[in-house]
Write a protein that holds these residues in place. Structure first.
Motif, short mmCIF file in Angstrom:
data_model
loop_
_atom_site.label_atom_id
_atom_site.label_comp_id
_atom_site.label_asym_id
_atom_site.label_seq_id
_atom_site.Cartn_x
_atom_site.Cartn_y
_atom_site.Cartn_z
N ALA A 42 10.52 68.11 34.55
CA ALA A 42 10.90 69.26 34.24
C ALA A 42 10.59 69.26 35.60
O ALA A 42 12.12 70.18 35.97
CB ALA A 42 10.03 69.95 33.54
N GLU A 43 9.65 69.32 36.74
CA GLU A 43 10.07 68.91 37.81
C GLU A 43 11.32 67.88 38.63
O GLU A 43 11.47 68.63 39.51
CB GLU A 43 8.53 68.20 38.83
CG GLU A 43 7.73 68.36 38.40
CD GLU A 43 7.40 69.96 39.31
OE1 GLU A 43 8.22 70.14 40.42
OE2 GLU A 43 7.06 71.34 39.12
N ALA A 44 11.58 67.23 37.80
CA ALA A 44 12.66 66.39 38.37
C ALA A 44 13.59 67.46 38.06
O ALA A 44 15.15 67.30 38.78
CB ALA A 44 13.62 65.49 37.92
N THR A 45 14.74 68.60 37.14
CA THR A 45 15.57 69.16 36.99
C THR A 45 15.29 70.59 37.97
O THR A 45 16.57 70.85 37.78
CB THR A 45 15.27 69.78 35.74
OG1 THR A 45 14.49 71.03 35.35
CG2 THR A 45 14.92 68.87 34.45
N ARG A 46 14.58 70.29 38.75
CA ARG A 46 14.75 71.54 39.77
C ARG A 46 15.98 70.76 40.86
O ARG A 46 15.62 71.82 41.86
CB ARG A 46 13.31 71.78 40.35
CG ARG A 46 12.12 72.61 39.58
CD ARG A 46 11.31 72.69 40.14
NE ARG A 46 10.42 73.16 41.14
CZ ARG A 46 9.13 73.95 41.78
NH1 ARG A 46 8.06 73.51 41.52
NH2 ARG A 46 9.74 75.14 42.31
N ALA A 90 19.60 72.10 30.76
CA ALA A 90 18.96 70.86 31.02
C ALA A 90 17.44 71.05 31.81
O ALA A 90 16.40 71.14 31.34
CB ALA A 90 19.40 69.88 32.45
N GLN A 91 17.38 72.33 32.53
CA GLN A 91 16.15 73.39 33.20
C GLN A 91 15.70 73.97 32.28
O GLN A 91 14.14 73.34 32.01
CB GLN A 91 16.23 73.83 34.40
CG GLN A 91 16.86 73.31 35.61
CD GLN A 91 16.92 74.26 36.46
OE1 GLN A 91 17.24 74.97 36.54
NE2 GLN A 91 17.08 73.67 38.30
N SER A 92 15.98 74.13 31.51
CA SER A 92 15.26 75.12 30.62
C SER A 92 14.94 74.06 28.93
O SER A 92 14.26 74.10 28.57
CB SER A 92 16.41 76.47 29.78
OG SER A 92 17.25 77.17 30.67
N ALA A 93 15.62 73.57 28.74
CA ALA A 93 15.69 72.30 27.31
C ALA A 93 14.75 71.69 28.18
O ALA A 93 13.39 70.71 27.60
CB ALA A 93 16.48 71.16 27.49
N ALA A 94 13.63 70.99 29.72
CA ALA A 94 12.68 70.44 29.58
C ALA A 94 11.81 71.42 30.24
O ALA A 94 10.67 70.62 29.56
CB ALA A 94 13.15 69.86 31.82
N LYS A 95 12.00 73.16 30.42
CA LYS A 95 10.39 73.74 30.11
C LYS A 95 10.59 73.67 28.93
O LYS A 95 9.17 73.82 28.62
CB LYS A 95 10.87 74.96 30.95
CG LYS A 95 10.97 74.77 32.51
CD LYS A 95 11.25 76.19 33.01
CE LYS A 95 11.98 76.16 33.87
NZ LYS A 95 12.41 78.10 34.73
#
Length: 466
Positions: free
Chosen positions: A69-73, A141-146
């Motif tokens: 999730a940090e990576a998608t930021r 992608a960010q929402s999916a990671a969260k």
């Protein structure tokens, strides 16, 4: 001639009794391990949380999802790369002189001018690309990671919840085995006393040989059951030590317990389960991820806008047609793709429907599980309360049968049956308490409240060895 025979039989039975007592004493001494670790239930649970490999794996999964999730930021940051090329090339360039051709011809210069570059070149380049519009792929992608982090947290919580019934089954199973061993020992000792009385009464002519043999058979059967109870207790204590990753034997100190008062209404547990059960949170996260998967596939049908730049760090080796640096904005759109984008979108939508159906099914199963566990707790509680009166009646019956046998008004079988009935009632009472404790753990796990198990334990009645 008859009396001496009876005397020898009596001495033989007494010697057998002393032998059995010696064996039991030796087993009891061997069972007392000075290195055993005494743990109450709360300490055992804390230890299990520390040593459980399944929980460690779940925590590692959470850490991995958090890192992703940090990576998608960083998806909206520019991508900067360096490139170094070492190459040999040949470039021919013709330059027409036009109106200057006659003048150049006077100096022996023919038109067009021909330049040939054939040499080794070093091309160090710095390139940068910045996404401006991706059709929604980056936020998806960010929402999916969260959501994946939420899923991992829920799976860890599920593992923590599952550890409580697992520990209850073994911890209080050891307490049940200890009570069963005590009851079997008491039954065996009582039948041993009955055998000795039968021998004495036979010698005095008040009992028959058949009655003595009945007492002997019952005592031997009780001895076998006691030895089985000893082995059962050793096995489950070994299982408890392995569960808690202990090199020494674990001695449970929290006894079995039963709360005489009924539980709160069933609907209370159902509502709590549907509001806070980790399984619901896990499936909600899967639904969210499936929804973001649909957004990612739909974004592939949209154009992408990006900024780009390039800088040449060694201009003297640059080709004549290449700039020293460049900056601009680009638009990319795929008109035709071999990946079957329409089918990919349809598949993603089906996955979302699957996740939503799984969530509905889980809600229904959780309600079923809560109902079954709730009824199991209430059944065990009622059985425990009913068995208390059964034990009282069995104790009184044993007392009366013993007096009647001594006075010759009851048979040996009557006394044996009374003794066995009392032992059976005591074991059933301990089993009812164990079923209550285990069903309560299952109920709290099913309703997402396993961490409240010790609250119920503290306010309940302790069931000690009779």
């Amino acid at each position: 001639m008859t009396a001496p025979v009876r005397s020898r039989q009596g001495r033989r039975v007494v010697r057998q009794g002393w032998l059995v007592a010696a064996v039991v004493w030796s087993a009891a001494v061997a069972a007392q391990d000075p290195a055993a670790t005494a743990l109450d239930f709360g300490a055992a649970r804390q230890r299990l949380l520390q040593v459980s490999d399944a929980l460690a794996a779940a925590e590692a999964n959470v850490g991995g999802k958090q890192q992703l999730a940090e990576a998608t930021r960083a998806l909206r940051l520019p991508e900067i790369s360096g490139e170094l090329q070492r190459l040999e090339l040949k470039k021919t360039l013709e330059l027409p002189l036009g109106s200057l051709a006659p003048v150049a011809q006077e100096y022996g210069i023919s038109s067009p001018l021909v330049f040939v570059d054939q040499d080794w070149h070093t091309r160090p380049l710095v390139k940068a690309t910045l996404p401006i519009y991706t059709g929604g792929q980056i936020p998806a992608a960010q929402s999916a990671a969260k959501a994946a982090v939420v899923q991992a947290d829920a799976e860890r919580a599920l593992q923590v919840q599952a550890l409580v019934p697992q520990l209850v089954q073994v911890y209080f199973g050891a307490q049940l085995a200890e009570q069963a061993q005590a009851v079997r020992r008491d039954t065996r000792d009582g039948l041993e006393r009955h055998l000795q009385n039968a021998v004495r009464l036979e010698q005095e002519g008040f009992a028959t040989k058949a009655q003595r043999l009945q007492a002997l058979v019952a005592r031997d059967q009780a001895e076998r059951e006691y030895q089985k109870a000893v082995n059962d207790l050793a096995s489950i204590r070994a299982a408890l030590a392995l569960l808690l990753r202990s090199g020494a034997e674990i001695a449970p100190t929290t006894p079995l317990f039963v709360d005489r008062t009924p539980l709160p209404p069933l609907q209370t547990f159902r509502d709590t389960a549907l509001d806070s059960h980790p399984q619901i949170a896990r499936l909600d996260a899967l639904v969210e991820q499936a929804g973001q998967g649909v957004r990612v596939q739909e974004a592939k049908l949209k154009p992408q806008i990006y900024a780009f730049g390039q800088y040449d760090l060694r201009r003297r080796d640059a080709l004549l047609t290449e700039p020293d640096w460049v900056f601009g904005v680009g638009l990319r759109y795929t008109f035709l793709s071999s990946s079957g984008r329409g089918h990919q979108i349809a598949a993603a939508r089906q996955q979302r429907l699957q996740a939503e159906a799984g969530l509905r099914e889980a809600r229904n199963r959780i309600e079923i599980g809560v109902t079954q566990a709730y009824n199991a707790v209430d059944t065990a509680r009622r059985q425990y309360l009913l068995l208390e009166s059964s034990i009282s009646r069995a104790e009184e019956n044993l007392r009366l049968q013993d007096l009647a046998f001594r006075e010759g008004q009851a048979t040996s079988l009557d006394l044996i049956d009374a003794r066995l009935s009392l032992g059976g009632a005591r074991i059933e009472r301990a089993q009812a308490a164990y079923q209550y404790d285990y069903a309560l753990a299952q109920l709290l796990e099913a309703s997402g409240q396993a961490d409240r198990y010790e609250d119920y334990l503290r306010t309940a009645e302790k069931v000690l060895i009779p």
